[in-house]
Design a protein around this motif. Structure first.
Motif, PDB file in Angstrom:
ATOM      1  N   ALA A  96      13.015 -60.298  25.991  1.00 46.80           N
ATOM      2  CA  ALA A  96      12.569 -58.903  26.035  1.00 46.80           C
ATOM      3  C   ALA A  96      11.637 -58.588  24.870  1.00 46.80           C
ATOM      4  O   ALA A  96      10.603 -57.920  25.049  1.00 46.80           O
ATOM      5  N   PHE A  97      11.974 -59.077  23.682  1.00 55.03           N
ATOM      6  CA  PHE A  97      11.171 -58.817  22.483  1.00 55.03           C
ATOM      7  C   PHE A  97       9.822 -59.522  22.567  1.00 55.03           C
ATOM      8  O   PHE A  97       8.763 -58.909  22.350  1.00 55.03           O
ATOM      9  N   SER A  98       9.815 -60.804  22.907  1.00 55.28           N
ATOM     10  CA  SER A  98       8.574 -61.584  22.974  1.00 55.28           C
ATOM     11  C   SER A  98       7.636 -61.040  24.053  1.00 55.28           C
ATOM     12  O   SER A  98       6.441 -60.824  23.804  1.00 55.28           O
ATOM     13  N   ASN A  99       8.170 -60.819  25.252  1.00 57.43           N
ATOM     14  CA  ASN A  99       7.335 -60.329  26.341  1.00 57.43           C
ATOM     15  C   ASN A  99       6.878 -58.899  26.098  1.00 57.43           C
ATOM     16  O   ASN A  99       5.767 -58.513  26.486  1.00 57.43           O
ATOM     17  N   GLY A 100       7.741 -58.090  25.459  1.00 57.83           N
ATOM     18  CA  GLY A 100       7.344 -56.730  25.131  1.00 57.83           C
ATOM     19  C   GLY A 100       6.200 -56.699  24.140  1.00 57.83           C
ATOM     20  O   GLY A 100       5.295 -55.861  24.236  1.00 57.83           O
ATOM     21  N   THR A 101       6.204 -57.624  23.191  1.00 57.75           N
ATOM     22  CA  THR A 101       5.116 -57.708  22.209  1.00 57.75           C
ATOM     23  C   THR A 101       3.795 -58.081  22.875  1.00 57.75           C
ATOM     24  O   THR A 101       2.731 -57.572  22.511  1.00 57.75           O
ATOM     25  N   ARG A 102       3.842 -58.959  23.864  1.00 58.19           N
ATOM     26  CA  ARG A 102       2.617 -59.408  24.546  1.00 58.19           C
ATOM     27  C   ARG A 102       2.213 -58.503  25.702  1.00 58.19           C
ATOM     28  O   ARG A 102       1.115 -58.655  26.256  1.00 58.19           O
ATOM     29  N   SER A 103       3.079 -57.577  26.101  1.00 60.92           N
ATOM     30  CA  SER A 103       2.883 -56.844  27.355  1.00 60.92           C
ATOM     31  C   SER A 103       1.588 -56.045  27.399  1.00 60.92           C
ATOM     32  O   SER A 103       0.929 -55.972  28.441  1.00 60.92           O
ATOM     33  N   LEU A 104       1.197 -55.426  26.296  1.00 60.31           N
ATOM     34  CA  LEU A 104      -0.026 -54.626  26.293  1.00 60.31           C
ATOM     35  C   LEU A 104      -1.268 -55.505  26.415  1.00 60.31           C
ATOM     36  O   LEU A 104      -2.193 -55.204  27.179  1.00 60.31           O
ATOM     37  N   VAL A 105      -1.281 -56.600  25.668  1.00 61.01           N
ATOM     38  CA  VAL A 105      -2.414 -57.528  25.729  1.00 61.01           C
ATOM     39  C   VAL A 105      -2.499 -58.166  27.117  1.00 61.01           C
ATOM     40  O   VAL A 105      -3.590 -58.323  27.682  1.00 61.01           O
ATOM     41  N   ASP A 106      -1.353 -58.532  27.683  1.00 63.47           N
ATOM     42  CA  ASP A 106      -1.333 -59.168  28.999  1.00 63.47           C
ATOM     43  C   ASP A 106      -1.802 -58.224  30.097  1.00 63.47           C
ATOM     44  O   ASP A 106      -2.279 -58.677  31.150  1.00 63.47           O
ATOM     45  N   ASN A 107      -1.642 -56.916  29.883  1.00 67.28           N
ATOM     46  CA  ASN A 107      -2.040 -55.930  30.891  1.00 67.28           C
ATOM     47  C   ASN A 107      -3.286 -55.158  30.451  1.00 67.28           C
ATOM     48  O   ASN A 107      -3.486 -54.009  30.855  1.00 67.28           O
ATOM     49  N   ALA A 108      -4.131 -55.800  29.634  1.00 66.16           N
ATOM     50  CA  ALA A 108      -5.323 -55.144  29.090  1.00 66.16           C
ATOM     51  C   ALA A 108      -6.238 -54.610  30.192  1.00 66.16           C
ATOM     52  O   ALA A 108      -6.777 -53.496  30.093  1.00 66.16           O
ATOM     53  N   ALA A 109      -6.434 -55.385  31.254  1.00 67.16           N
ATOM     54  CA  ALA A 109      -7.336 -54.957  32.328  1.00 67.16           C
ATOM     55  C   ALA A 109      -6.870 -53.651  32.960  1.00 67.16           C
ATOM     56  O   ALA A 109      -7.674 -52.758  33.246  1.00 67.16           O
ATOM     57  N   LEU A 110      -5.563 -53.523  33.162  1.00 68.28           N
ATOM     58  CA  LEU A 110      -5.017 -52.311  33.768  1.00 68.28           C
ATOM     59  C   LEU A 110      -5.104 -51.125  32.813  1.00 68.28           C
ATOM     60  O   LEU A 110      -5.442 -50.010  33.214  1.00 68.28           O
ATOM     61  N   ILE A 111      -4.825 -51.363  31.537  1.00 71.11           N
ATOM     62  CA  ILE A 111      -4.853 -50.298  30.535  1.00 71.11           C
ATOM     63  C   ILE A 111      -6.265 -49.732  30.383  1.00 71.11           C
ATOM     64  O   ILE A 111      -6.444 -48.522  30.197  1.00 71.11           O
ATOM     65  N   LYS A 112      -7.281 -50.589  30.480  1.00 66.72           N
ATOM     66  CA  LYS A 112      -8.662 -50.147  30.301  1.00 66.72           C
ATOM     67  C   LYS A 112      -9.222 -49.436  31.534  1.00 66.72           C
ATOM     68  O   LYS A 112     -10.224 -48.722  31.441  1.00 66.72           O
ATOM     69  N   LYS A 113      -8.585 -49.610  32.691  1.00 66.85           N
ATOM     70  CA  LYS A 113      -9.112 -49.032  33.922  1.00 66.85           C
ATOM     71  C   LYS A 113      -8.541 -47.645  34.210  1.00 66.85           C
ATOM     72  O   LYS A 113      -9.269 -46.735  34.604  1.00 66.85           O
TER      73      LYS A 113
END
Length: 287
Positions: A96-113
């Motif tokens: 949960a901690f590791s994936n939560g840390t990467r979650s924003l970067v991994d979903n960058a395309a969605l966040i920017k759209k």
């Protein structure tokens, strides 16, 4: 009575209300969680079956390699169940901690759209980790049943409390380091070190008595204030203790320190939310 347009409450576009927005958009959260689960098992023939096979193989390795060959069953009864119970809750935290840390970067395309509550991603990472942990809990309980597991209501409650502590802690840390990781990718490497140390910073591979006998009382108190320590011991209390292992003793002040662990986890969640809201205005730009 028709409401006048001038009476409408206007909100600033893209303004977040934090975790409250996540709760109000549970359908969207459900879609993200389902997407992550489907991606995990895409192209897999056996799918969810692997979630049950892995902890079973872990148990066999621990039982033979550690319990029999290294004779650790002589020092701690049902050692394989003891270690598997601890590893289950720590694995939940680490994922949960590791994936939560990467979650924003991994979903960058969605966040920017489009705009959506960005807290949705660390929270969904915690929920996905929880879903992945359930089969491990089922396996370790099934194995414990073979050895005579007969828990009380209090011991079942201890398992649920341990899960709650880790869920809040991992979500808070995931938001905190996830927000920092958007700008400074070194945060991800720092998290990897924390995750690597987590299994040794709590009584997973060893018994808490080994720590108590080697460190001064003040340091042992700090050790027990680590939220993972009472969370692991709550899992031991719920799964390992009902087997009546010889010489087993609960962590001194376990329930009191579990209360402190819950409070610390809530405070870290609040800190993570505060830092997240402070930095989220730069997410789309930095990503």
């Amino acid at each position: 009575m028709r409401r006048d347009a001038s009476d409408a409450v206007l909100e600033e576009p893209g303004r977040s209300r934090g975790l409250k927005d996540v709760l109000l958009r549970r359908h969207l959260l459900n879609l993200i969680v389902r997407k992550e689960i489907q991606i995990r098992y895409r192209g897999s023939i056996f799918g969810w079956l692997w979630s049950y096979v892995k902890p079973l193989v872990q148990f066999l390795v621990f039982y033979v390699a550690l319990g029999v060959f290294l004779a650790l069953n002589k020092s701690i009864d049902f050692y394989a169940i003891y270690i598997l119970a601890g590893i289950t809750i720590v694995t939940f935290f680490n994922e949960a901690f590791s994936n939560g840390t990467r979650s924003l970067v991994d979903n960058a395309a969605l966040i920017k759209k489009i705009y959506l509550p960005r807290e949705m991603f660390p929270v969904s990472s915690m929920l996905v980790a929880l879903i992945n942990t359930v089969p491990q809990i089922v396996v370790v309980i099934a194995i414990a049943l073979i050895f005579g597991w007969a828990p009380t209501v209090v011991q079942i409650a201890a398992l649920l409390l341990g899960l709650l502590i880790v869920a809040l802690l991992a979500t808070g840390l995931g938001m905190l380091f996830g927000a920092i990781n958007v700008t400074f990718r070194d945060a991800q490497s720092f998290v990897e070190i924390i995750v690597m140390c987590a299994v040794w910073a709590s009584p997973v591979m060893y018994h808490w008595q080994m720590v108590a006998s080697q460190v001064p009382d003040w340091l042992f108190t700090i050790y027990r204030l680590n939220p993972l320590t009472p969370a692991v011991e709550l899992f031991h209390y719920g799964i390992w203790f009902p087997l009546n292992p010889k010489g087993a003793e609960p962590l001194p002040g376990m329930w009191g320190f579990a209360g402190w662990a819950l409070l610390i986890s809530v405070l870290i969640l609040a800190l993570g939310q505060a830092v997240f809201r402070r930095l989220e205005g730069r997410f789309a730009q930095d990503l």
